[in-house]
Enzyme design. Structure first.
Site, PDB file in Angstrom:
ATOM      1  N   ASP A  82       0.874  -1.155   0.088  1.00 46.56           N
ATOM      2  CA  ASP A  82      -0.041   0.022  -0.132  1.00 46.56           C
ATOM      3  C   ASP A  82       0.868   1.181   0.011  1.00 46.56           C
ATOM      4  O   ASP A  82       1.805   1.354   0.706  1.00 46.56           O
ATOM      5  CB  ASP A  82      -0.773   0.027   1.188  1.00 46.56           C
ATOM      6  CG  ASP A  82      -2.391  -0.457   0.783  1.00 46.56           C
ATOM      7  OD1 ASP A  82      -2.608  -0.631  -0.288  1.00 46.56           O
ATOM      8  OD2 ASP A  82      -2.928  -0.724   2.036  1.00 46.56           O
ATOM      9  N   LYS A 112      -0.435  -0.528  -4.319  1.00 48.17           N
ATOM     10  CA  LYS A 112      -1.707  -0.148  -4.306  1.00 48.17           C
ATOM     11  C   LYS A 112      -2.161   1.187  -3.944  1.00 48.17           C
ATOM     12  O   LYS A 112      -1.609   1.766  -2.930  1.00 48.17           O
ATOM     13  CB  LYS A 112      -2.777  -1.035  -3.426  1.00 48.17           C
ATOM     14  CG  LYS A 112      -3.965  -1.020  -3.350  1.00 48.17           C
ATOM     15  CD  LYS A 112      -4.629  -2.159  -2.890  1.00 48.17           C
ATOM     16  CE  LYS A 112      -4.852  -2.126  -1.228  1.00 48.17           C
ATOM     17  NZ  LYS A 112      -5.310  -1.002  -0.450  1.00 48.17           N
ATOM     18  N   GLU A 114      -5.424   4.197  -3.353  1.00 46.66           N
ATOM     19  CA  GLU A 114      -6.965   4.082  -2.960  1.00 46.66           C
ATOM     20  C   GLU A 114      -7.515   5.345  -4.052  1.00 46.66           C
ATOM     21  O   GLU A 114      -6.719   6.575  -4.128  1.00 46.66           O
ATOM     22  CB  GLU A 114      -7.461   4.470  -1.621  1.00 46.66           C
ATOM     23  CG  GLU A 114      -6.888   3.181  -0.753  1.00 46.66           C
ATOM     24  CD  GLU A 114      -7.537   3.706   0.462  1.00 46.66           C
ATOM     25  OE1 GLU A 114      -7.843   4.560   0.866  1.00 46.66           O
ATOM     26  OE2 GLU A 114      -7.101   2.912   1.471  1.00 46.66           O
ATOM     27  N   GLU A 182     -13.871  -2.861  -1.891  1.00 44.69           N
ATOM     28  CA  GLU A 182     -14.284  -2.829  -0.417  1.00 44.69           C
ATOM     29  C   GLU A 182     -15.771  -2.399   0.260  1.00 44.69           C
ATOM     30  O   GLU A 182     -15.878  -1.292  -0.341  1.00 44.69           O
ATOM     31  CB  GLU A 182     -13.350  -2.244   0.505  1.00 44.69           C
ATOM     32  CG  GLU A 182     -13.264  -2.498   2.000  1.00 44.69           C
ATOM     33  CD  GLU A 182     -12.183  -2.110   2.795  1.00 44.69           C
ATOM     34  OE1 GLU A 182     -12.271  -2.195   4.244  1.00 44.69           O
ATOM     35  OE2 GLU A 182     -11.299  -1.638   2.145  1.00 44.69           O
TER      36      GLU A 182
END
Length: 264
Positions: A82, A112, A114, A182
């Site tokens: 992340d 990763k 977001e 998610e």
């Protein structure tokens, strides 16, 4: 070991992808020994193993430290790390510098990020062009939890569902190799999965995703006090660990341990 091309082939062939979120050497070692497809070094390590209140407190150096440990425990598994809070919402130059440090120093296979803002999409495109594979994360994005109003299911109404679908298409078009979904309704997750050519990996997003991810500590019930609805546990390290330590304490107090077998 899987590659980003293998992930797309697994989606095309209907093969489910397994991912576990792990934060250190022993947990990643367990995951590799179990033949997991992918390991995510999530910024949730802030809450799960560092005791922070949220992922907001996690810094790039935390991700590098834990990412390197995971890589040592699972040298033959596809590893994703992340990018933590505000490490890619600054200038593009600084964001790319942070990404390079995390990717190079952990020796991961992907990072990763977001969200799907215009800024994030451009950043993803630049990373892809530079040779850093990117996995996107939409729905409940923990780094934005203060803006989202808490840990709530996303995409429940028509407008937000349509936006998530459009965002999913955008990240796929910008070169993302996979998409974590998610806490969204399973019907929406199915629609997204069928609308893009990259694999979707669900967590609280239902059975129709191309793969699933859960946190190691949730799977084995280790050090967690409360589990989300979408988690299924497959062990009980909390009970076993506490009982083991209690037995150790008792044997030391009674003079049972150590015996000659444990002495030089």
């Amino acid at each position: 070991m899987l590659s980003s091309l293998d992930l797309k082939k697994m989606k095309q062939n209907g093969q489910k992808i397994t991912m576990v979120t792990a934060y250190d050497y022993p947990s990643s070692k367990h995951a590799e020994e179990a033949a997991i497809d992918m390991i995510l070094v999530g910024d949730s390590l802030g809450m799960v193993v560092l005791g922070y209140q949220s992922t907001v407190e996690v810094k790039p150096e935390d991700m590098i430290h834990h990412g390197k440990a995971v890589k040592r425990g699972a040298p033959n598994t596809f590893i994703v790390v992340d990018m933590p809070f505000m490490s890619y919402h600054v200038s593009l130059e600084e964001s790319l510098r942070n990404a390079r440090a995390i990717f190079q120093e952990t020796n991961a296979h992907s990072i990763k990020v977001e969200g799907a803002t215009e800024e994030t999409l451009h950043f993803m495109k630049r990373l892809t062009e530079a040779g850093i594979p990117v996995i996107s994360h939409l729905g409940l994005t923990p780094q934005s939890v203060n803006v989202l109003g808490g840990f709530k299911v996303q995409g429940k109404d028509k407008n937000t569902a349509e936006k998530l679908l459009e965002d999913a298409k955008k990240v796929a078009n910008q070169g993302a190799i996979a998409l974590v979904l998610e806490c969204i309704p399973k019907e929406l997750a199915q629609m997204i999965t069928e609308s893009i050519d990259i694999p979707t990996i669900g967590i609280g997003a239902g059975i129709h995703c191309d793969g699933q991810v859960l946190v190691y500590h949730d799977i084995v019930n280790y050090g967690v006090d409360r589990l989300p609805k979408f988690v299924k546990t497959y062990g009980d390290f909390n009970t076993q660990g506490t009982e083991a330590i209690k037995t150790y304490i008792s044997e030391v107090k009674q003079g049972i341990f150590p015996t000659d077998d444990h002495s030089f």
